[in-house]
Design an enzyme around this catalytic site. Structure first.
Site, short mmCIF file in Angstrom:
data_model
loop_
_atom_site.label_atom_id
_atom_site.label_comp_id
_atom_site.label_asym_id
_atom_site.label_seq_id
_atom_site.Cartn_x
_atom_site.Cartn_y
_atom_site.Cartn_z
N HIS A 140 0.84 -1.20 0.00
CA HIS A 140 0.00 0.00 0.00
C HIS A 140 0.87 1.25 0.00
O HIS A 140 1.39 1.66 1.03
CB HIS A 140 -0.94 -0.05 1.22
CG HIS A 140 -1.87 1.10 1.31
ND1 HIS A 140 -2.38 1.57 2.49
CD2 HIS A 140 -2.39 1.90 0.34
CE1 HIS A 140 -3.17 2.61 2.25
NE2 HIS A 140 -3.19 2.82 0.96
N GLU A 152 2.88 0.57 3.34
CA GLU A 152 2.29 -0.33 4.34
C GLU A 152 2.25 -1.71 3.69
O GLU A 152 1.64 -1.89 2.64
CB GLU A 152 0.87 0.19 4.63
CG GLU A 152 0.23 -0.33 5.87
CD GLU A 152 -1.15 0.33 6.11
OE1 GLU A 152 -1.82 0.74 5.14
OE2 GLU A 152 -1.56 0.40 7.27
P1 NAI Z 1 -7.44 5.96 -10.58
O1 NAI Z 1 -8.89 6.05 -10.86
O2 NAI Z 1 -6.58 7.19 -10.74
O3 NAI Z 1 -6.75 4.83 -11.52
C1 NAI Z 1 -7.26 3.53 -11.70
C2 NAI Z 1 -6.80 3.04 -13.07
O4 NAI Z 1 -7.11 1.64 -13.17
C3 NAI Z 1 -7.51 3.73 -14.23
O5 NAI Z 1 -6.54 4.25 -15.12
C4 NAI Z 1 -8.33 2.61 -14.88
O6 NAI Z 1 -8.44 2.73 -16.29
C5 NAI Z 1 -7.51 1.39 -14.50
N1 NAI Z 1 -8.24 0.13 -14.55
C6 NAI Z 1 -9.51 -0.13 -14.11
N2 NAI Z 1 -9.83 -1.42 -14.33
C7 NAI Z 1 -8.73 -1.99 -14.90
C8 NAI Z 1 -8.44 -3.30 -15.36
N3 NAI Z 1 -9.33 -4.28 -15.28
N4 NAI Z 1 -7.23 -3.54 -15.91
C9 NAI Z 1 -6.32 -2.54 -16.01
N5 NAI Z 1 -6.54 -1.29 -15.59
C10 NAI Z 1 -7.74 -1.01 -15.04
O7 NAI Z 1 -7.30 5.37 -9.11
P2 NAI Z 1 -6.07 5.48 -8.06
O8 NAI Z 1 -6.32 6.64 -7.15
O9 NAI Z 1 -4.80 5.38 -8.80
O10 NAI Z 1 -6.33 4.18 -7.17
C11 NAI Z 1 -5.92 2.90 -7.59
C12 NAI Z 1 -5.79 1.98 -6.38
O11 NAI Z 1 -4.85 2.54 -5.46
C13 NAI Z 1 -7.08 1.77 -5.59
O12 NAI Z 1 -7.11 0.46 -5.10
C14 NAI Z 1 -6.92 2.75 -4.44
O13 NAI Z 1 -7.67 2.40 -3.31
C15 NAI Z 1 -5.43 2.63 -4.17
N6 NAI Z 1 -4.84 3.77 -3.48
C16 NAI Z 1 -5.23 5.05 -3.77
C17 NAI Z 1 -4.68 6.13 -3.10
C18 NAI Z 1 -5.11 7.52 -3.43
O14 NAI Z 1 -4.72 8.45 -2.69
N7 NAI Z 1 -5.84 7.74 -4.49
C19 NAI Z 1 -3.65 5.94 -2.06
C20 NAI Z 1 -3.25 4.56 -1.89
C21 NAI Z 1 -3.85 3.52 -2.56
#
Ligand code: NAI
Length: 283
Positions: A140, A152
């Protein structure tokens, strides 16, 4: 375990940051997303970030080009066959994540470690859809990845010691500090952070104060670098809602109930900074 090639699934704000720090630590990195345009957006944000480092004199243009050369755009999941470590960073949704892990389990070589950057979802449950639960682990990262030191590390029920030690050593290699936690909803970071953000949203919902006042109080009064509503916008309100739902479902306690205002904003598509509107408006 010898890791040379890393694949990052999801080129959004987290995935692109993770790919960047891995490529900066000399790993060959596939950055994968569903569509070419999503991958290119991720690569462009990395290139812009690195160029800012060059302009500030913190990186040479040659080093930047080296990092970009090690970064391979991908829209074919078949590339997983070349990876020693795969870090998943797709949306915070269990159905989507388990689908991705099933696919990766089929495609990745037998020795490959499958890590998830999930903010709150159970690693043990994600691991259970694969035939290699001992090689599944939580990694994480914090946002923004290139800046934040913490990773994490979440041990699933079946994660092996060897896999834990490999991930701990890779985390250090990419200049981060690993901290070990067990697999319970929200782990430590979001179990403590998200109820605070949710409470700030409740305070706004109940008309106790304006967003600016809530943030100012937490910044000046508690010495937080960023107010909770600004931070929520930065994280993404959809992600905040998913995490609160995971805590609520996992612990069954009313103190984790997502604020109706948070639900309303997400339904409206006000997801924070990434969509230009959340508790604040962004250009
Ligand atoms: P985001 O919405 O910016 O990016 C997600 C990406 O995943 C998008 O580009 C989307 O097209 C892609 N995607 C969706 N389904 C897919 C698939 N089946 N195969 C390949 N790509 C796919 O989201 P973000 O903020 O980057 O979050 C991603 C993960 O990181 C989540 O699990 C979130 O909980 C975790 N996270 C987020 C934080 C934050 O501050 N935003 C901090 C730490 C972890």
């Amino acid at each position: 375990m010898n890791v040379q090639t890393i694949m990052v699934i999801g080129a959004g704000q987290m995935g692109s940051g993770i790919a960047q720090v891995c490529a900066m630590a000399n790993f060959k990195v596939y950055l994968h997303d569903l569509k070419e345009e999503y991958v290119q957006k991720g690569v462009a944000s990395i290139a812009a970030q690195l160029s800012r480092q060059v302009n500030k004199g913190r990186m040479t243009p040659e080093d930047r080009d080296g990092v970009l050369d090690r970064l391979l755009p991908s829209t074919s999941i078949q590339n997983a066959a070349e990876a020693d470590l795969i870090i998943e960073a797709v949306v915070e949704n269990m159905d989507v994540k388990t689908q991705v892990f099933k696919m990766l389990d089929e495609m990745a070589p037998e020795h490959a470690i499958l890590a998830s950057n999930t903010s709150s979802l159970p690693i043990t449950e994600i691991a259970a859809v694969t035939k290699r639960p001992e090689k599944v682990i939580g990694m994480h990262f914090m946002n923004p990845v290139p800046v934040m030191k913490l990773v994490e590390i979440i041990r699933g029920l079946q994660t092996s010691d060897e896999v834990y030690e490999t991930i701990e050593s890779i985390t250090k290699k990419i200049g981060k500090v690993p901290v070990e936690v067990q697999d319970f909803p929200g782990f430590i970071s979001n179990r403590i952070l998200m109820p605070m953000i949710n409470e700030a949203i409740f305070a706004l919902y109940e008309g106790v104060a304006e967003p600016e006042a809530i943030d100012e109080i937490m910044k000046l009064g508690m010495n937080h670098p960023m107010g909770p509503l600004t931070l929520a916008d930065f994280i993404g309100l959809d992600t905040c809602l998913y995490i609160m739902e995971t805590l609520h479902e996992g612990f069954g306690d009313d103190k984790y109930r997502p604020c109706p205002l948070l639900r309303k904003y997400v339904k409206a598509g006000w997801l924070g900074k990434k969509t230009g509107k959340g508790f604040y408006t962004y250009n």
